[in-house]
Motif scaffolding. Structure first.
Motif, PDB file in Angstrom:
ATOM      1  N   GLY A   1      40.298 -45.992-152.012  1.00  0.00           N
ATOM      2  CA  GLY A   1      39.303 -45.162-150.683  1.00  0.00           C
ATOM      3  C   GLY A   1      37.438 -45.415-151.158  1.00  0.00           C
ATOM      4  O   GLY A   1      36.610 -44.467-150.258  1.00  0.00           O
ATOM      5  N   SER A   2      37.288 -45.823-152.657  1.00  0.00           N
ATOM      6  CA  SER A   2      35.987 -45.974-152.825  1.00  0.00           C
ATOM      7  C   SER A   2      35.284 -46.634-153.627  1.00  0.00           C
ATOM      8  O   SER A   2      36.013 -46.713-154.356  1.00  0.00           O
ATOM      9  N   LEU A   3      34.428 -47.810-152.913  1.00  0.00           N
ATOM     10  CA  LEU A   3      33.869 -48.359-153.854  1.00  0.00           C
ATOM     11  C   LEU A   3      32.433 -47.520-154.327  1.00  0.00           C
ATOM     12  O   LEU A   3      31.220 -47.783-154.628  1.00  0.00           O
TER      13      LEU A   3
ATOM     14  N   HIS B   1      31.845 -43.840-142.016  1.00  0.00           N
ATOM     15  CA  HIS B   1      32.221 -42.521-143.567  1.00  0.00           C
ATOM     16  C   HIS B   1      34.003 -42.545-142.520  1.00  0.00           C
ATOM     17  O   HIS B   1      32.897 -41.289-141.858  1.00  0.00           O
ATOM     18  N   TRP B   2      35.006 -41.988-142.961  1.00  0.00           N
ATOM     19  CA  TRP B   2      36.057 -41.440-142.423  1.00  0.00           C
ATOM     20  C   TRP B   2      35.484 -39.753-142.410  1.00  0.00           C
ATOM     21  O   TRP B   2      35.705 -38.954-143.543  1.00  0.00           O
ATOM     22  N   GLU B   3      35.989 -39.202-141.738  1.00  0.00           N
ATOM     23  CA  GLU B   3      34.913 -37.818-141.916  1.00  0.00           C
ATOM     24  C   GLU B   3      36.682 -36.963-141.672  1.00  0.00           C
ATOM     25  O   GLU B   3      36.916 -36.118-142.639  1.00  0.00           O
ATOM     26  N   GLY B   4      37.810 -37.659-142.238  1.00  0.00           N
ATOM     27  CA  GLY B   4      38.438 -37.045-142.632  1.00  0.00           C
ATOM     28  C   GLY B   4      38.686 -36.738-144.343  1.00  0.00           C
ATOM     29  O   GLY B   4      39.630 -36.917-144.951  1.00  0.00           O
ATOM     30  N   SER B   5      37.899 -37.812-144.503  1.00  0.00           N
ATOM     31  CA  SER B   5      37.918 -38.284-145.929  1.00  0.00           C
ATOM     32  C   SER B   5      37.505 -36.599-146.892  1.00  0.00           C
ATOM     33  O   SER B   5      37.861 -36.546-148.293  1.00  0.00           O
ATOM     34  N   GLY B   6      36.837 -35.676-146.113  1.00  0.00           N
ATOM     35  CA  GLY B   6      36.472 -34.312-147.213  1.00  0.00           C
ATOM     36  C   GLY B   6      35.426 -34.983-147.749  1.00  0.00           C
ATOM     37  O   GLY B   6      35.048 -33.293-148.512  1.00  0.00           O
ATOM     38  N   TYR B   7      34.219 -35.878-147.686  1.00  0.00           N
ATOM     39  CA  TYR B   7      33.582 -35.702-148.179  1.00  0.00           C
ATOM     40  C   TYR B   7      31.956 -36.727-147.605  1.00  0.00           C
ATOM     41  O   TYR B   7      30.669 -35.783-148.070  1.00  0.00           O
ATOM     42  N   ILE B   8      32.597 -35.518-146.033  1.00  0.00           N
ATOM     43  CA  ILE B   8      31.666 -35.455-145.188  1.00  0.00           C
ATOM     44  C   ILE B   8      31.300 -34.212-144.093  1.00  0.00           C
ATOM     45  O   ILE B   8      32.618 -34.562-142.737  1.00  0.00           O
TER      46      ILE B   8
ATOM     47  N   SER C   1      23.119 -45.326-140.235  1.00  0.00           N
ATOM     48  CA  SER C   1      22.376 -46.529-139.700  1.00  0.00           C
ATOM     49  C   SER C   1      21.203 -46.393-140.945  1.00  0.00           C
ATOM     50  O   SER C   1      20.285 -46.163-140.702  1.00  0.00           O
ATOM     51  N   GLY C   2      20.364 -47.493-141.719  1.00  0.00           N
ATOM     52  CA  GLY C   2      19.861 -48.265-141.803  1.00  0.00           C
ATOM     53  C   GLY C   2      19.332 -49.198-142.422  1.00  0.00           C
ATOM     54  O   GLY C   2      20.538 -50.691-142.084  1.00  0.00           O
ATOM     55  N   SER C   3      18.534 -49.350-143.878  1.00  0.00           N
ATOM     56  CA  SER C   3      18.601 -51.129-144.068  1.00  0.00           C
ATOM     57  C   SER C   3      20.001 -51.099-145.614  1.00  0.00           C
ATOM     58  O   SER C   3      20.794 -50.311-145.737  1.00  0.00           O
ATOM     59  N   ILE C   4      20.436 -52.330-146.026  1.00  0.00           N
ATOM     60  CA  ILE C   4      21.183 -52.532-146.663  1.00  0.00           C
ATOM     61  C   ILE C   4      21.070 -51.864-147.754  1.00  0.00           C
ATOM     62  O   ILE C   4      21.865 -51.869-148.470  1.00  0.00           O
ATOM     63  N   ASP C   5      20.092 -51.359-148.063  1.00  0.00           N
ATOM     64  CA  ASP C   5      19.630 -50.749-149.174  1.00  0.00           C
ATOM     65  C   ASP C   5      20.294 -50.002-149.702  1.00  0.00           C
ATOM     66  O   ASP C   5      20.445 -49.239-150.649  1.00  0.00           O
ATOM     67  N   LEU C   6      21.105 -49.108-148.645  1.00  0.00           N
ATOM     68  CA  LEU C   6      21.953 -47.527-148.727  1.00  0.00           C
ATOM     69  C   LEU C   6      23.343 -47.969-148.899  1.00  0.00           C
ATOM     70  O   LEU C   6      24.184 -47.265-148.526  1.00  0.00           O
ATOM     71  N   ALA C   7      23.150 -48.751-148.687  1.00  0.00           N
ATOM     72  CA  ALA C   7      25.030 -49.155-149.137  1.00  0.00           C
ATOM     73  C   ALA C   7      25.652 -48.903-150.363  1.00  0.00           C
ATOM     74  O   ALA C   7      26.751 -48.143-150.740  1.00  0.00           O
ATOM     75  N   ASP C   8      24.984 -48.239-150.999  1.00  0.00           N
ATOM     76  CA  ASP C   8      25.241 -48.209-152.026  1.00  0.00           C
ATOM     77  C   ASP C   8      25.739 -46.128-152.439  1.00  0.00           C
ATOM     78  O   ASP C   8      25.701 -45.618-153.142  1.00  0.00           O
ATOM     79  N   THR C   9      24.793 -45.659-150.890  1.00  0.00           N
ATOM     80  CA  THR C   9      24.967 -44.530-150.710  1.00  0.00           C
ATOM     81  C   THR C   9      26.000 -43.703-151.568  1.00  0.00           C
ATOM     82  O   THR C   9      27.340 -44.505-150.322  1.00  0.00           O
ATOM     83  N   GLN C  10      26.832 -42.694-151.747  1.00  0.00           N
ATOM     84  CA  GLN C  10      28.107 -41.829-152.206  1.00  0.00           C
ATOM     85  C   GLN C  10      27.685 -40.285-150.955  1.00  0.00           C
ATOM     86  O   GLN C  10      26.698 -39.762-151.430  1.00  0.00           O
ATOM     87  N   PHE C  11      29.051 -40.767-150.722  1.00  0.00           N
ATOM     88  CA  PHE C  11      28.404 -38.410-149.761  1.00  0.00           C
ATOM     89  C   PHE C  11      29.402 -38.430-150.270  1.00  0.00           C
ATOM     90  O   PHE C  11      30.709 -38.083-150.960  1.00  0.00           O
TER      91      PHE C  11
ATOM     92  N   GLY D   1      30.712 -38.516-155.908  1.00  0.00           N
ATOM     93  CA  GLY D   1      30.327 -38.837-154.025  1.00  0.00           C
ATOM     94  C   GLY D   1      31.644 -40.407-153.752  1.00  0.00           C
ATOM     95  O   GLY D   1      31.764 -40.772-154.665  1.00  0.00           O
ATOM     96  N   MET D   2      31.258 -40.599-152.545  1.00  0.00           N
ATOM     97  CA  MET D   2      32.147 -41.517-152.274  1.00  0.00           C
ATOM     98  C   MET D   2      31.216 -42.535-150.837  1.00  0.00           C
ATOM     99  O   MET D   2      31.216 -42.219-150.225  1.00  0.00           O
ATOM    100  N   SER D   3      31.618 -43.549-151.186  1.00  0.00           N
ATOM    101  CA  SER D   3      31.403 -44.559-150.462  1.00  0.00           C
ATOM    102  C   SER D   3      31.519 -44.577-149.067  1.00  0.00           C
ATOM    103  O   SER D   3      32.129 -43.920-148.434  1.00  0.00           O
ATOM    104  N   ALA D   4      30.866 -45.711-148.168  1.00  0.00           N
ATOM    105  CA  ALA D   4      31.162 -45.671-147.004  1.00  0.00           C
ATOM    106  C   ALA D   4      31.808 -46.254-147.002  1.00  0.00           C
ATOM    107  O   ALA D   4      33.384 -47.377-147.410  1.00  0.00           O
TER     108      ALA D   4
END
Length: 187
Positions: free
Chosen positions: A43-45, A71-78, A98-108, A117-120
């Motif tokens: 579930g996370s990249l 990001h799935w709300e039921g994951s428990g990470y957000i 939403s935001g720039s592609i530079d945010l793709a590696d954001t971990q929740f 954290g866990m990816s989108a």
């Protein structure tokens, strides 16, 4: 450690429909001494892999500064405030950012299982040129994109990527080449 290396070390075959349990021989093996520790997360990249993928995908969109991340709300990470937009999905409502592609590696979020954290779970650019999906229950990430974009991902040395087909099964028993271990649920 790449899955192809794990398969080779175990005398199994790396192929587009391989499943982790089939290439290592068991879904419950937690490590293989001298080769790998901790099976791939579900579930996370990983952020490093996400950055490598985003670097490629940026070249295949006209809107790299306008991307969507769900990001799935039921994951428990957000826990997103109620006024955040949602992406309605069957049985999996997702908070939408939403935001720039530079945010793709954001971990929740972050916890013991996902210290970083866990990816989108879904992300795509505003022009819909491609879409990346990492399902909460899978160890694999999928990309829908133009043939040129897919070919670029498949040939990039920073990523371990294999082609997928629309009819490809993604269940624990979909590996028809390597021996099937018992069910991951033990049933």
């Amino acid at each position: 450690m790449r899955w192809a290396g794990v398969a080779a070390a175990n005398g199994t075959t790396a192929h587009p429909v391989m499943e982790w349990g089939s290439i290592v021989g068991d879904w419950h093996t937690s490590e293989q001494e001298g080769l790998w520790h901790d099976s791939p997360v579900r579930g996370s990249l990983p952020a490093r892999t996400t950055r490598a993928l985003a670097d490629i995908l940026r070249r295949f969109t006209a809107t790299p500064d306008h991307c969507w991340f769900a990001h799935w709300e039921g994951s428990g990470y957000i826990t997103a405030p109620s006024n955040y937009p949602r992406l309605p999905m069957p049985s999996r409502a997702m908070a939408l950012f939403s935001g720039s592609i530079d945010l793709a590696d954001t971990q929740f979020g972050a916890d013991k299982q996902f210290p970083g954290g866990m990816s989108a779970h879904l992300w795509w650019p505003g022009d819909h040129a491609w879409c990346v999906a990492t399902d909460i229950d899978l160890m694999t990430t999928y990309l829908g994109a133009s043939p040129e974009c897919v070919d670029t991902v498949l040939t990039d040395d920073a990523l371990e990527a294999l082609p997928a087909t629309p009819d490809q099964r993604i269940t624990w028993d979909s590996d028809t080449i390597n021996p099937l271990p018992s069910s991951p649920s033990g049933l």
